[in-house]
Design an enzyme around this catalytic site. Structure first.
Site, mmCIF file in Angstrom:
data_model
loop_
_atom_site.group_PDB
_atom_site.id
_atom_site.type_symbol
_atom_site.label_atom_id
_atom_site.label_comp_id
_atom_site.label_asym_id
_atom_site.label_seq_id
_atom_site.Cartn_x
_atom_site.Cartn_y
_atom_site.Cartn_z
ATOM 1 N N ASP A 170 -32.508 21.254 9.281
ATOM 2 C CA ASP A 170 -33.615 20.856 8.403
ATOM 3 C C ASP A 170 -33.160 20.863 6.945
ATOM 4 O OD1 ASP A 170 -33.403 23.626 8.532
ATOM 5 O OD2 ASP A 170 -35.564 23.991 8.407
ATOM 6 N N TYR B 133 -30.028 14.865 25.192
ATOM 7 C CA TYR B 133 -30.023 13.516 25.763
ATOM 8 C C TYR B 133 -29.720 13.541 27.259
ATOM 9 C CZ TYR B 133 -30.365 10.695 21.507
ATOM 10 O OH TYR B 133 -30.811 10.070 20.387
ATOM 11 N N LYS C 274 -29.534 24.477 14.526
ATOM 12 C CA LYS C 274 -30.661 25.349 14.206
ATOM 13 C C LYS C 274 -30.385 26.696 14.860
ATOM 14 C CE LYS C 274 -34.525 24.661 12.870
ATOM 15 N NZ LYS C 274 -35.180 25.147 11.615
ATOM 16 N N ASP D 137 -28.449 11.949 15.662
ATOM 17 C CA ASP D 137 -29.237 10.711 15.728
ATOM 18 C C ASP D 137 -30.150 10.630 14.507
ATOM 19 O OD1 ASP D 137 -30.304 8.352 16.930
ATOM 20 O OD2 ASP D 137 -32.030 9.521 17.594
ATOM 21 N N ASP E 266 -29.571 8.277 10.745
ATOM 22 C CA ASP E 266 -30.538 7.288 10.252
ATOM 23 C C ASP E 266 -30.890 7.576 8.792
ATOM 24 O OD1 ASP E 266 -30.709 5.845 12.628
ATOM 25 O OD2 ASP E 266 -32.899 5.813 12.630
HETATM 26 C C1 IPM Z 1 -28.561 5.383 18.253
HETATM 27 C C2 IPM Z 1 -29.832 4.922 18.936
HETATM 28 C C3 IPM Z 1 -29.787 5.359 20.390
HETATM 29 C C4 IPM Z 1 -29.762 6.874 20.422
HETATM 30 C C5 IPM Z 1 -30.921 4.797 21.259
HETATM 31 C C6 IPM Z 1 -30.965 3.287 21.229
HETATM 32 C C7 IPM Z 1 -30.855 5.297 22.680
HETATM 33 O O1 IPM Z 1 -30.935 5.416 18.244
HETATM 34 O O2 IPM Z 1 -27.466 4.994 18.719
HETATM 35 O O3 IPM Z 1 -28.646 6.098 17.271
HETATM 36 O O4 IPM Z 1 -30.824 7.532 20.360
HETATM 37 O O5 IPM Z 1 -28.671 7.434 20.515
HETATM 38 MG MG MG Z 2 -30.483 6.433 16.417
#
Ligand code: IPM
Ligand code: MG
Length: 369
Positions: free
Chosen positions: A226, A142, A193, A250, A254
């Site tokens: 993975d 990032y 990884k 990240d 999710d």
């Molecule tokens: C998160 C989001 C952010 C990230 C975006 C909005 C920049 O996806 O907080 O998970 O990638 O960190």
């Molecule tokens: Mg995210």
């Protein structure tokens, strides 16, 4: 009574709607004498860009630096697709994380009993699920340099991002994970990884050494990212605390969030290092985004935002009992059958964002007597 300064950054999309529900809770906690909260409001993301051409202004950054905690709702949306890269909505969030030094991102994935059927997995796989993902938040790809697109002059371009970690960055995030594990089921799964990345190899080395030195009482396992993604949807209850880098964290958070029924349920805490007095800079935000498709329709689920206030009570203000009470209010309201559209079953009549917020505060009032 302790008085705390909260900076509220509603941001974009559904942000203002869900922040309004967090404000109701904060106002109630103040009125009930749990603590006294002073709130200020600022702009972040597209809202800040529209107002002053930046993803967050210097004066709002100063407010964030001096606040006891920042509550952020969500940033981004198609409206700002064309704005310059360094002032795009996400840049405001990334600047807050970086400038406040919020290297530790805690993303719990908890499956409420009432929502077992809303999960995309079979109920027995997620019933009782309680995972904590600890994501490194101020390093890795990032922020690594170089980060650029260069024109090669022959009709070709080259895009470069840099994945980079130093020992201290890995050590401090692993320490957070081990400490948390000791308060939970005492197990850490560290993920990278190492089979293809040098930064992954260093990650594994540093975590292993820290474990041997200071945390040998905690069970540690290493899992390639993975494989971890696969195991998360195969047998998620094998995990307790997962520690991983910024990008893998990240992605994996999710995935983990969907196990719990809806992305609309998951809060997060982003913490800095402790200062001399033991205080940490902190920002609390839902894991989900700004959901522009449902913005302004009162359809959004405010639970991830309200849960972010709960994490603030726990991690910034030492108000564990109040946090437990709000958690119980959320669970009770869900158990009573209240559902926003994202978690509604075919036979449910969904409630609005503010009806859900009101119901949680009313339930909390009963719990606190
Ligand atoms: C998160 C989001 C952010 C990230 C975006 C909005 C920049 O996806 O907080 O998970 O990638 O960190
Ligand atoms: Mg995210």
């Amino acid at each position: 009574m302790a008085a705390y300064k909260l900076l509220l950054l509603p941001g974009d999309g559904i942000g203002p709607e869900i922040m309004a529900e967090a404000e109701k809770l904060v106002a109630f906690l103040s009125a009930a004498g749990v603590a006294s909260f002073e709130t200020e409001k600022g702009l972040v993301g597209g809202a800040a860009y529209d107002a002053h051409g930046q993803a967050i202004s210097e004066s709002d950054m100063a407010l964030a630096q001096s606040a006891d905690a920042v509550l952020l709702a969500a940033v981004g949306g198609p409206k700002w697709d064309g704005v310059p890269y360094d002032v795009r909505p996400e840049a405001g969030l990334l600047r807050l994380r970086k400038d406040l030094g919020l290297f530790a991102n805690l993303r719990p994935a908890i499956c409420y009993p009432a929502l077992v059927d809303a999960s995309s997995l079979k109920p027995d796989l997620v019933d009782g699920l309680d995972i904590m993902i600890v994501r490194e938040l101020t390093g890795g790809v990032y922020f690594g340099e170089p980060k650029e697109i260069t024109d090669l002059g022959n009709g070709q371009k080259r895009g470069v991002d840099t994945q980079v970690y130093e020992t201290y960055e890995i050590e401090r995030i692993a320490r957070v994970a081990f400490e948390l594990a000791r308060t939970r089921s005492n197990k850490v799964t560290s993920s990278e990884k190492a089979n293809v990345m040098k930064s992954g190899l260093l990650w594994r080395e540093v975590v292993t050494a820290l474990h041997a030195r200071d945390y040998s009482d905690v069970k540690l396992e290493h899992m390639l990212a993975d494989a971890l993604g696969m195991q998360l949807v195969r047998r998620p209850k094998q995990f307790d605390v997962i520690v991983t880098d910024n990008l893998f964290g990240d992605l994996l958070s999710d995935v983990a969030s969907m196990l719990t029924g809806s992305l609309g349920m998951l809060p997060s805490a982003s913490l800095g290092g402790a200062d001399a007095t033991g205080r940490r800079k902190a920002l609390y935000e839902p894991c989900h985004g700004s959901a522009p498709d449902i913005a302004g329709k009162s359809l959004a689920n405010p639970i991830a935002m309200i849960g972010s206030v709960v994490m603030a009570l726990r991690y910034s203000f030492g108000l564990g009992a109040a946090a437990d009470a709000v958690d119980k209010a959320i669970a009770d309201v869900l158990a009573a059958g209240l559902r926003t559209a994202d978690i509604a079953g075919p036979n449910d009549t969904p409630v609005s964002t503010s009806q859900m917020g009101d119901a949680i505060v009313a339930e909390l009032k009963k719990i606190l007597g």
